[in-house]
Motif scaffolding. Structure first.
Motif, PDB file in Angstrom:
ATOM      1  N   GLN A   6       4.551  -4.054  -5.971  1.00 33.88           N
ATOM      2  CA  GLN A   6       4.113  -2.989  -5.049  1.00 33.88           C
ATOM      3  C   GLN A   6       4.738  -1.659  -5.481  1.00 33.88           C
ATOM      4  O   GLN A   6       5.863  -1.627  -5.984  1.00 33.88           O
ATOM      5  N   TYR A   7       3.980  -0.582  -5.289  1.00 35.43           N
ATOM      6  CA  TYR A   7       4.494   0.733  -5.688  1.00 35.43           C
ATOM      7  C   TYR A   7       4.956   1.546  -4.496  1.00 35.43           C
ATOM      8  O   TYR A   7       5.764   2.472  -4.613  1.00 35.43           O
ATOM      9  N   ASP A   8       4.425   1.196  -3.264  1.00 33.25           N
ATOM     10  CA  ASP A   8       4.845   1.938  -2.060  1.00 33.25           C
ATOM     11  C   ASP A   8       6.205   1.370  -1.635  1.00 33.25           C
ATOM     12  O   ASP A   8       6.364   0.171  -1.430  1.00 33.25           O
ATOM     13  N   ILE A   9       7.165   2.291  -1.504  1.00 33.23           N
ATOM     14  CA  ILE A   9       8.554   1.843  -1.255  1.00 33.23           C
ATOM     15  C   ILE A   9       8.626   1.008   0.029  1.00 33.23           C
ATOM     16  O   ILE A   9       9.288  -0.019   0.096  1.00 33.23           O
ATOM     17  N   LYS A  10       7.845   1.434   1.055  1.00 28.79           N
ATOM     18  CA  LYS A  10       7.947   0.696   2.323  1.00 28.79           C
ATOM     19  C   LYS A  10       7.245  -0.651   2.205  1.00 28.79           C
ATOM     20  O   LYS A  10       7.669  -1.637   2.827  1.00 28.79           O
TER      21      LYS A  10
ATOM     22  N   LEU B 203      16.141   2.623   6.485  1.00 30.74           N
ATOM     23  CA  LEU B 203      16.535   3.990   6.849  1.00 30.74           C
ATOM     24  C   LEU B 203      16.777   4.806   5.577  1.00 30.74           C
ATOM     25  O   LEU B 203      16.410   5.989   5.483  1.00 30.74           O
ATOM     26  N   GLY B 204      17.343   4.124   4.575  1.00 29.39           N
ATOM     27  CA  GLY B 204      17.525   4.831   3.292  1.00 29.39           C
ATOM     28  C   GLY B 204      16.163   5.294   2.783  1.00 29.39           C
ATOM     29  O   GLY B 204      15.958   6.484   2.454  1.00 29.39           O
ATOM     30  N   ALA B 205      15.253   4.347   2.769  1.00 24.70           N
ATOM     31  CA  ALA B 205      13.893   4.704   2.294  1.00 24.70           C
ATOM     32  C   ALA B 205      13.373   5.858   3.162  1.00 24.70           C
ATOM     33  O   ALA B 205      12.734   6.796   2.663  1.00 24.70           O
TER      34      ALA B 205
ATOM     35  N   HIS C 117       3.328  22.170  -1.978  1.00 23.85           N
ATOM     36  CA  HIS C 117       1.902  22.071  -1.618  1.00 23.85           C
ATOM     37  C   HIS C 117       1.181  21.037  -2.466  1.00 23.85           C
ATOM     38  O   HIS C 117      -0.011  21.187  -2.743  1.00 23.85           O
ATOM     39  N   SER C 118       1.921  19.982  -2.858  1.00 29.88           N
ATOM     40  CA  SER C 118       1.194  18.963  -3.660  1.00 29.88           C
ATOM     41  C   SER C 118       0.846  17.813  -2.738  1.00 29.88           C
ATOM     42  O   SER C 118       1.536  17.566  -1.738  1.00 29.88           O
ATOM     43  N   HIS C 119      -0.263  17.168  -3.018  1.00 31.57           N
ATOM     44  CA  HIS C 119      -0.749  16.128  -2.100  1.00 31.57           C
ATOM     45  C   HIS C 119      -0.345  14.733  -2.570  1.00 31.57           C
ATOM     46  O   HIS C 119      -0.978  13.756  -2.210  1.00 31.57           O
ATOM     47  N   ALA C 120       0.736  14.688  -3.394  1.00 32.03           N
ATOM     48  CA  ALA C 120       1.183  13.363  -3.867  1.00 32.03           C
ATOM     49  C   ALA C 120       1.715  12.570  -2.680  1.00 32.03           C
ATOM     50  O   ALA C 120       2.160  13.152  -1.672  1.00 32.03           O
ATOM     51  N   ASP C 121       1.659  11.211  -2.780  1.00 32.60           N
ATOM     52  CA  ASP C 121       2.089  10.354  -1.669  1.00 32.60           C
ATOM     53  C   ASP C 121       3.615  10.275  -1.665  1.00 32.60           C
ATOM     54  O   ASP C 121       4.212   9.777  -2.640  1.00 32.60           O
ATOM     55  N   PRO C 122       4.273  10.781  -0.588  1.00 30.93           N
ATOM     56  CA  PRO C 122       5.745  10.798  -0.606  1.00 30.93           C
ATOM     57  C   PRO C 122       6.342   9.394  -0.650  1.00 30.93           C
ATOM     58  O   PRO C 122       7.517   9.218  -0.919  1.00 30.93           O
ATOM     59  N   GLN C 123       5.490   8.366  -0.351  1.00 34.72           N
ATOM     60  CA  GLN C 123       6.073   7.014  -0.283  1.00 34.72           C
ATOM     61  C   GLN C 123       5.883   6.269  -1.603  1.00 34.72           C
ATOM     62  O   GLN C 123       6.411   5.180  -1.771  1.00 34.72           O
ATOM     63  N   ASP C 124       5.145   6.870  -2.559  1.00 33.85           N
ATOM     64  CA  ASP C 124       4.846   6.113  -3.774  1.00 33.85           C
ATOM     65  C   ASP C 124       5.988   6.308  -4.781  1.00 33.85           C
ATOM     66  O   ASP C 124       6.309   7.435  -5.166  1.00 33.85           O
ATOM     67  N   MET C 125       6.617   5.198  -5.178  1.00 37.65           N
ATOM     68  CA  MET C 125       7.796   5.276  -6.049  1.00 37.65           C
ATOM     69  C   MET C 125       7.466   5.923  -7.393  1.00 37.65           C
ATOM     70  O   MET C 125       8.310   6.531  -8.049  1.00 37.65           O
ATOM     71  N   ARG C 126       6.190   5.847  -7.784  1.00 32.28           N
ATOM     72  CA  ARG C 126       5.835   6.401  -9.103  1.00 32.28           C
ATOM     73  C   ARG C 126       5.952   7.917  -9.093  1.00 32.28           C
ATOM     74  O   ARG C 126       6.060   8.567 -10.121  1.00 32.28           O
TER      75      ARG C 126
END
Lengths: 499, 656, 516, 102
Positions: B305-309, B351-353, B368-377
């Protein structure tokens, strides 16, 4: 007070209401001979005939009050509570029809005041028929009534429908009275008597011969025609639609009442011994009449024709009471006839005023949106529909309940079920009337402007509606009165010995 | 103080009501909301502490505090709203109010900029109320209030940002999955009441032994239905699908509900009704096997999985599998022990995440970038910008991997040990042990992969956002520090004897499971030699996992999601979570919708009953009516014929 | 409070006032100026509430028989009398309808703008009819009230309904009338049979009940006659298709009255008349299984169909069919717990579905549409309405702690002994009800606000809050502390079970011995 | 010869006459002919009355008078009605008189 019917004085006293009414009919006839040109004459003729009915009712009341009963054999006419009740009912109906038709005739442009004497003579015929204690009086009463109503049915000479109605009624009517007469002849042949009591005693003594059975059958057929029971009903829808509306009301309530009262008396006085024979016939007639009457009414568009079929259906319901062949049954006949006649008179009263001069019959679609224009009239007609349906809170429900309990108390369960199936079907044609008037919008702008509600007719209809609702909630007096009269009928039917 | 245990429930309830009122009247009064929210949790924790201390001194093992008669229907069914304070519920009380309080504190910082701040705290407090009711419930129906209450709150909190359709869908999916579980608990309740006549936990324990013989069908049925409820609530194999989607909620919510408290309700219920499970050995095996399978299965998905959560979510499902494995081998104490330690380090990880995502969101927002803040990449090299968070998450990673001094090692090892020991009785437990070990290896691997991708290597989020990266404020890192301390010291709670401890928790929970343990043969002793090899094996697995994870991740080139290559082969299978969601949708959801739309509504309701039944009879009546009126053809001759036919009929009936 | 009430002879006149007051109000409303019609109606409704709420204290729950009894002969010769009384089965329903009346009048303050006088007069008539059915202990009077309230409902749907209201109104009346036409014959037949042996013709409930033995030979068709009438009203599975139409087309006040009280007359009828009169046939193995199965089919079927309804009111209507299925299952569970559960479901369904219809009415007043797709994301615009709707939604799907759960739980646990498999099947509705309720709530209140029309609608005003808040408080109160309600119905439930106990066939699972 | 002996045959004759009358009404399409058949039926009944009068005394014969007067009145009214319908339809054929139906 006892009246010896064999003496002329006694006979006239016994026949006082009929004689008085005939006298008044002749008076009105004479009056009409001179004055028959304009509306005023029509109104006075109507008023005079009303006086006639009131005097006849007074006479009946006086006889009943004095407790008149026949000393020894009740010779030609019966003298018991049942007859007085029947006469009161029939006179009330005739009076109401007269009130309805006064203004209606003028509006329809039928300036022929001989309408009223005919009506009065028809009522005399009905009273004789309902009160007959003798097959001859029965036949005479029936014929007097029928002939006057044949003419009344065709009274609106200008319209072909009215003439056709009269013709049909006359031809089939005469044909039916032929059967009735043949029945009387055979019964007379079998017993040698004309008097109800004596015939009844004779049948009780000896087992019925073939001729007696045929005689009874023929008489039943004659009555079945008069009451418009199904196989013999075909004339009713056409004649009801063709005849002038007040006359239709008269036929639906008056003639049916007289025929049923006479049939009740005949079945309880003449043929009590042959109960096992005629009960299946009445059963069959009831079933077929209720079902076909109600079903055919479903697909009707004209109001008068729909009410005609509903009249047939209600005749079917009344057979339940006749089948019961008990005091409660006879009382139920009286109550139901009163309920039915009040409702029909009110319904036709409202319909008559909705009919425009000379136009075609009132269709269901003509009633749409009536509530917006004429709230009270439409509420009145809705009450009538609910009463015909047998909806609780109306006198019709009390009548239907009384009928059902009369039949059920005699252990008959099939007929009440059929009756309720019939009334369930009947919601299919009573409810759309209420629906059309109250919930549907008016079709055209000036839809109901031409409706005229003459004051006398409005009062009569209002009284009927009030009676339907009041008696629907508080029917005690009527029920007890009817039960007393039924008991008196049984007493007069007892063979001479233990009166 | 024990008699006043209901205060612990009352305070959060008051908090919830006040915050709700604030949400409607003055949603912007943030300080008041946070004071009420966190204060109420502190008060509840104080009560919990007092109750725990009083319980330690008191000779009696469990107390019943009756508030009022809830459903006094007949003498055989009269349910009281009563709380049962015993060793198990007091421990859970501490964990919930403690970890819950820390998460409330963290949320003050995390949710500060959110317009629905007051509403969020109202829901959070309400959740604590229901969780406490669940834990303190003296009878199954009372616990059931808490059981479904927490489901409600998780529905509300997952769908907190309801504006986004996906979040509301996730909330609904969570509640429906829980409801399937609740169906199981309901049926279990009916079975219990009709066979034992009581619904109180103490009653069940006492009557269970008397009425049910060991291994008969009734306890098995009840146990399996209860376990169905647990799988729903604690996201085990069949009904785990809702937990990964539940990440749509705010991160503190994931920490509180989907790591520390709610998901552990299933384990709690199994321990609470331990007597039923021990009476049905088959049920115990089922629990153990499902636990082990889930642990292994979820760990494999976590690898890719790439999404940290999402990684942490699957890790939770896997760790829960461990707890059920522990409970399944009747090592109830070690199950609860792992529950507690997991609460600490998983809350810390989440909580760290949360701080990482908070920082990333802040930075990307500025750029102003639309990158996903949760994606580890999109992350990488954050250890320079967020040293504290890096250190604390490092500690938690070591704990979860099972490196010795930390809490994770002791609790996980005990469970594996118990599974291995139980193996001598039934070979299936050996398989469970093997799966558990493999899962431990994979856990270490994906945790180190997470740390490597997030904190090591160079920052992939674009230069503009780089300089906006900074450490989370103290109000957020404070609770992290406390949780870190607990993670390190957590092991002491139940330090096993080989490490010089007195396994305090085991003795503390003994009275709770005492009746249950009587019904089952005690876990056989494994020879000390074998025990040391087991421990060694566990350590080796942990270390290889950690090193492997770090090496493989830093060596392979990590590319931002926009131009990441399409996943292929085994990896795409893992990435797409074995397509379980799609299978469920096609096999269950679509057919039900088709059934209710086409089959039931259009065909049965509209067509069969309405058109045929009602319409049909109406048309039939009309048809007959039309026939009847055809008789009226206006011809006199026809009328008279009918007349004659009728006359003949009547005369025939009379003459015959 | 109880002694204050008995001091003013409360138990003698309370029922007459409850029945008579609205009837007297009808002419007052009809002949008053249009503007003041609703104020009179509301005044009468409040007095009715004040008078009626006294029942809560005056009703002595220790006695199990009929209370507030009045027996005046009405049609002497034929045993028909104005006999009224309240017992455990009907006290809660009377209270519910008395509480609902002011809310109903108040909720249609804005919604009804044309022919107001007629509308409020009809509400008064409907209220008397409804109360009459629950208090009548004379079968003739019961039948009259049973049929008479068709007319006010018919006109209410017909005149103030929405699009195809005529079809819905006609279907409603025909369904009910055809359903109950056999009941009249059955009633008269019963009285005739009892009169033949005992010589006493009387429609009194007690008289017929004492001689129920005599009716055994005709038990089958008599029960079917009653059952048909009541099944249409419940509505039991095959006879339910009138309810969605009637609900969708009726104005708010109409659908609230329909949902809260009219539907309960069917189940009340089973409990009061159909089963006690013919226990042998009603509770025989086959009839029990048939009725319970129909109930469970109704529960699951309606929940599934509710899931795919495009129209919000239609969805709630199907949910009512599902809830009422629970009541039937509870009645045929034939244990004290399941019967009390059934009564509790009747009351709590009234509260939650009533509140749902009020809120949908409020939405309709704002947006004049009931299509779910027309809404979306309202929570941001109308937070109070959203919160109230979510709370009521959860109470409707039986979240423990709210009123829905108490009834459903008791019904299921009570009936489990007799029909374990059916109760198992019925419990799956827990998932489906959550399905349809949450999915619809989400599509209306959550998700993105796409439709610009929804932007402008205002949140609940004070009047609307005054209608909704008491119901929500009641839901929470009944959910957490149902003891007083249970106490009031336990007398009647115990008496009912003792009456049918000798006839009951052996249940599937043995009764649980009492363990504390 | 004792007249009572002739009772049987007279009844048979009158029965036949009656049935002829009924058949006439069923078959014929002309209104006047139908009416005459009805009169035939009535006279058949008169014959039966007279036959029974032999047996039961004079009351039978009195009944015949009544029947005759009624038949006369009926004839008068019937023909007037047929005249009225003729004025409208210019024909007395019953098949054409079917304005009222349905």
């Amino acid at each position: 007070m006892g009246i010896d019917l064999s003496s002329p004085g006694g006979a006239t006293l016994a026949l006082l209401p009929e004689i008085l009414l005939t006298f008044w009919a002749l008076v009105v006839l004479l009056f009409v001979a001179w004055r028959h040109r304009d509306g005023y004459d029509m109104r006075t003729a109507g008023a005079l005939s009303l006086l006639g009915y009131i005097s006849a009712v007074a006479a009946t009341g006086w006889l009943a009050w004095r407790g008149a009963h026949a000393d020894g054999l009740s010779f030609m006419i019966a003298l018991d509570g049942f007859r007085f009740a029947s006469d009161a009912l029939l006179l009330w109906i005739a009076g109401a029809v007269t009130i309805l038709s006064v203004r209606w005739l003028i509006r329809q442009g039928i300036l022929a005041p001989e309408y009223y004497p005919l009506l009065m003579l028809a009522t005399v015929g009905m009273m004789l028929l309902a009160g007959a204690a003798d097959l001859i009086t029965l036949f005479l009463g029936l014929e007097v009534m029928s002939i006057s109503v044949y003419i009344l049915a065709g009274f609106d000479r200008t319209r072909r429908a009215s003439a056709e109605a009269a013709l049909k009624y006359f031809l089939i009517g005469a044909f039916a009275s032929g059967f009735l007469l043949y029945g009387i002849a055979l019964t007379y042949g079998a017993t040698g008597q004309f008097n109800f009591g004596l015939i009844g005693a004779q049948f009780a003594a000896t087992p019925p011969t073939l001729m007696a059975k045929l005689g009874m059958g023929m008489i039943l057929i004659g009555f079945a025609f008069k009451v418009a029971a199904v196989p013999f009903h075909a004339w009713a829808p056409d004649v009801y639609e063709g005849a002038p509306t007040p006359i239709t009301a008269f036929m639906a309530s008056g003639i049916k009442a007289a025929a049923f009262l006479a049939l009740a008396r005949v079945l309880s006085e003449v043929f009590p011994a042959m109960v096992e024979l005629w009960r299946p016939v009445v059963f069959g007639l009831a079933v077929v009449t209720i079902l076909i009457g109600n079903l055919s009414a479903l697909s009707q568009t004209s109001m008068k024709r729909m009410l005609a079929y509903s009249a047939i259906a209600h005749a079917g319901y009344l057979f339940l009471a006749l089948w019961a062949h008990s005091d409660e049954g006879t009382a139920a006949v009286l109550v139901y006839l009163l309920a039915y006649s009040i409702t029909t008179i009110a319904a036709f009263g409202i319909l008559a005023s909705i009919e425009r001069a000379g136009a075609r019959t009132v269709l269901l679609t003509d009633l749409e949106g009536l509530f917006a224009v004429r709230p009270f009239a439409s509420m009145g007609l809705s009450v009538c529909m609910l009463s015909l349906l047998g909806f609780p809170g109306t006198f019709g429900f009390i009548g239907k309940w009384f009928l059902l309990s009369a039949a059920l108390h005699q252990g008959q369960t099939v007929l009440p079920v059929i009756a309720m199936v019939g009334s369930a079907i009947s919601i299919g044609y009573y409810l759309p009337v209420v629906l059309a008037m109250t919930l549907k919008p008016t079709r055209t702008r000036q839809a109901h402007q031409t409706i005229r509600f003459p004051r006398p007719a409005r009062i009569a209809v209002a009284i009927c509606i009030f009676a339907i609702l009041l008696l629907g909630v508080w029917p005690n007096t009527v029920l007890n009165f009817a039960t007393q009269k039924a008991v008196q009928l049984r007493q007069s039917a007892l063979p001479l010995g233990n009166r | 103080m024990i008699q006043l245990v209901w205060l612990a429930v009352l305070f959060p309830l008051l908090g919830a009501v006040i915050n709700a009122a604030l949400a409607f009247r003055r949603p912007m009064a943030k300080t008041a909301v946070s004071i009420v929210g966190v204060g109420v949790m502190a008060a509840a924790f104080a009560v919990a502490l007092a109750v725990f201390r009083e319980l330690q001194q008191s000779p009696v093992a469990s107390y019943s505090v009756v508030l009022w008669h809830w459903m006094p229907v007949t003498d055989r069914l009269s349910i009281d709203l009563a709380f049962q304070v015993d060793h198990l519920s007091s421990v859970m009380l501490l964990v919930i109010t403690g970890v819950g309080g820390l998460i409330h504190l963290f949320s003050v910082g995390y949710m500060r900029s959110d317009p629905g701040y007051a509403r969020y705290f109202a829901y959070l407090n309400l959740f604590i109320v229901f969780m406490l009711v669940l834990v303190l419930g003296a009878s199954l129906p009372v616990s059931f209030i808490g059981w479904e209450g927490v489901g409600l709150c998780s529905y509300l909190l997952i769908g907190f940002w309801y504006e986004v359709d996906a979040n509301s869908n996730a909330g609904k999916k969570a509640f429906l999955a829980n409801r399937i579980g609740d169906f199981g608990v309901l049926i279990a309740m009916f079975l219990i009441w009709w066979s034992l006549g009581t619904l109180d936990f103490t009653g069940i324990m006492m009557q269970g032994g008397a009425h049910w013989s060991r291994g008969s069908t009734m306890p098995l049925l009840v146990a399996l239905f209860l376990f169905l409820g647990c799988t729903g609530k604690s996201a085990q194999i069949p009904l785990y699908v809702w937990l990964p989607d539940a990440m749509a909620g705010p991160t503190p919510v994931s920490a509180l509900i989907h790591a520390a408290t709610m998901v552990t309700a299933g384990v709690f219920l199994v321990v609470r009704t331990a007597a039923v499970f021990t009476l049905a050995p088959v049920a115990l095996e089922v629990v153990a096997v499902v636990g082990a399978l889930t642990a292994f299965f979820a760990a494999t998905i976590g690898l890719r999985q790439y999404d940290i959560k999402k990684v942490l979510a699957y890790s939770t499902v896997s760790q829960l599998g461990y707890m059920f494995l522990g409970v399944g081998t009747t090592a109830f104490a070690s199950g609860i022990f792992h529950l507690i330690t997991h609460a600490f380090f998983k809350a810390l990880l989440f909580l760290g995440a949360g701080s990482v995502i908070h920082a990333m969101h802040h930075a990307l927002h500025h750029a102003h970038s639309h990158a996903d803040p949760q994606d580890m990449r999109n992350m990488g090299g954050l250890r320079r910008a967020m040293p504290w968070t890096f250190a604390l998450m490092g500690i938690a990673t070591l704990a979860i991997a099972g490196v010795p001094p930390f809490a994770g090692f002791f609790s996980k090892d005990e469970i594996l040990g118990a599974a291995f020991a139980r193996g001598s009785e039934h070979p299936i437990y050996y398989v469970c042990w093997a799966l558990g070990l493999a899962a431990a290896l994979m856990t270490a691997f994906y945790m180190s992969r997470l740390v490597a991708m997030t904190f090591f290597g160079k920052y992939r989020g674009g230069e503009k956002s780089a300089e906006h990266l900074h450490e989370a404020p103290w109000v957020m890192t404070g609770p992290l520090v406390i949780l870190a301390i607990l993670t390190i010291g957590g092991g002491l709670i139940n330090l096993p004897h080989f490490a010089g401890g007195s396994s305090w928790l085991e003795h503390w929970l003994a009275p709770v499971v005492q009746v249950a343990m009587m019904m089952v043969t005690p876990t056989p002793e494994i020879p000390s030699g074998m025990e040391t090899t087991l421990i060694a094996l566990a350590i080796v697995a942990a270390v290889t996992g950690l090193v492997g994870g770090y090496v493989l991740t830093t060596r392979s080139s990590i590319v931002t999601p926009e131009h990441a290559p399409e996943e292929r082969g085994i990896w795409s299978l893992l990435y797409h979570k074995y397509y379980v969601d799609e299978v469920y949708h096609r096999l269950i959801v679509d057919p039900t919708m088709w059934l209710s739309r086409r089959a039931l509504w259009q065909t049965v309701d509209a067509f069969l009953i309405d058109r045929i039944g009602v319409g049909g009879t109406a048309r039939l009546a009309e048809g007959l009516g039309w026939l009847g009126s055809r008789l009226q053809n206006g011809q006199v001759a026809f009328y008279v014929t009918m007349f004659a036919v009728g006359a003949v009929l009547i005369l025939r009936t009379l003459v015959r | 409070m109880a002694d204050f009430l008995s001091s003013i002879g409360y138990e003698h006149w309370v029922i007459h006032v409850l029945l008579g007051l609205p009837i007297l109000a009808i002419p007052a409303i009809l002949f008053s100026p249009v503007k003041s019609a609703r104020y009179i109606a509301f005044g009468v409704a409040l007095t009715e509430l004040v008078v009626g709420i006294g029942l809560w204290w005056a009703y002595d729950s220790s006695r199990s028989g009929m209370q507030f009894v009045t027996d005046i002969s009405w049609v002497q010769g034929f045993g028909i009398g104005y006999r009224v009384g309240i017992d455990g089965l009907s006290v809660l329903m009377v209270l519910l309808s008395v509480i609902m009346l002011p809310l109903v009048v108040w909720s249609s303050w804005r919604g009804i703008d044309q022919k107001q006088r007629g509308f409020y007069a009809l509400i008064m008539a409907l209220n008397t009819g409804m109360l009459g059915v629950f208090v009548a202990t004379d079968l003739f009077l019961f039948y009259m009230f049973w049929e008479m309230l068709l007319i006010p409902m018919y006109f209410m749907i017909g005149i103030w309904g929405s699009a195809n209201r005529l079809y819905a109104a006609t279907k409603f009346v025909i369904y009910t009338f055809v359903g109950s036409f056999m009941m009249l014959v059955a009633i008269i037949w019963m009285v005739a049979v009892v009169a033949k042996t005992t010589g006493v013709t009387s429609f009194a409930y007690s008289n017929l009940l004492d001689h129920a033995e005599l009716l055994r030979p005709w038990g089958a068709w008599l029960f079917t006659a009653f059952a048909l009438a009541f099944a249409v009203k419940v509505p039991l599975f095959p006879f339910h298709t009138w309810l969605p139409d009637a609900h969708t087309e009726a104005p708010t006040a109409g659908s609230v009255d329909l949902a809260v009280i009219l539907l309960k007359m069917g189940t009340y009828g089973f409990l009061r008349f159909a089963i006690p009169f013919f226990p042998m046939f009603a509770l025989s193995k086959t009839t029990g299984m048939v009725m319970a199965t129909l109930a469970v089919i109704g529960i699951i079927y309606a929940a599934l169909v509710a899931m795919v309804q495009p129209d919000l009111k239609r969805l709630i209507a199907y949910s009512s069919v599902s809830h009422l299925g629970f009541v039937m299952l509870g009645i045929w569970g034939s244990t004290v717990e399941s019967v009390q559960g059934a009564i509790m479901v009747m009351v709590s369904h009234g509260l939650s579905t009533g509140a749902l219809f009020f809120m949908i009415g409020m939405l309709y007043e704002r947006r004049h549409t009931r299509k779910i797709t027309d809404y979306g994301g309202l929570a941001r615009i109308t937070p109070m309405l959203a919160t109230a709707f979510v709370i009521t939604a959860f109470s409707s799907i039986g979240l423990p702690g709210l009123n829905g759960f108490v009834g459903e739980f008791l019904v299921l646990i009570g009936s489990f002994g007799r029909y374990p498999w059916l109760v198992g099947a019925a419990s799956t509705v827990v998932v489906f009800s959550a399905g349809y309720m949450l999915w619809s709530t989400q599509r209306v209140f959550f998700n993105r606000l796409t439709n610009p029309l929804n932007e402008g609608i205002g949140d609940l005003n004070l009047r609307e809050l005054a209608v909704i808040v008491p119901l929500i408080v009641a839901m929470i109160w009944v959910g957490l502390y149902p003891a007083p309600l249970l106490k009031r119905t336990s007398g009647a439930a115990h008496a009912y079970i003792e009456m049918i106990q000798p006839v009951l066939p052996k249940p599937a699972l043995a009764d649980p011995e009492v363990h504390r | 010869m004792d007249t009572r002996l002739l009772l049987g045959p007279t009844l048979v004759v009158s029965a036949i006459l009656f049935v002829l009358g009924v058949a006439g009404v069923l078959v014929r399409r002309n209104a006047i002919v139908v009416f005459m058949c009805v009169e035939l039926m009535l006279n058949a009944v008169n014959l039966t009355f007279i036959a029974f009068a032999q047996l039961h005394g004079v009351s039978g014969q009195i009944m015949v008078f009544f029947v005759m007067t009624v038949a006369a009145a009926e004839a008068a009214v019937g023909l007037a009605i047929i005249l009225a319908i003729f004025r409208h339809t210019q024909s007395v054929d019953l098949a054409h008189i079917n304005l009222l139906k349905g």
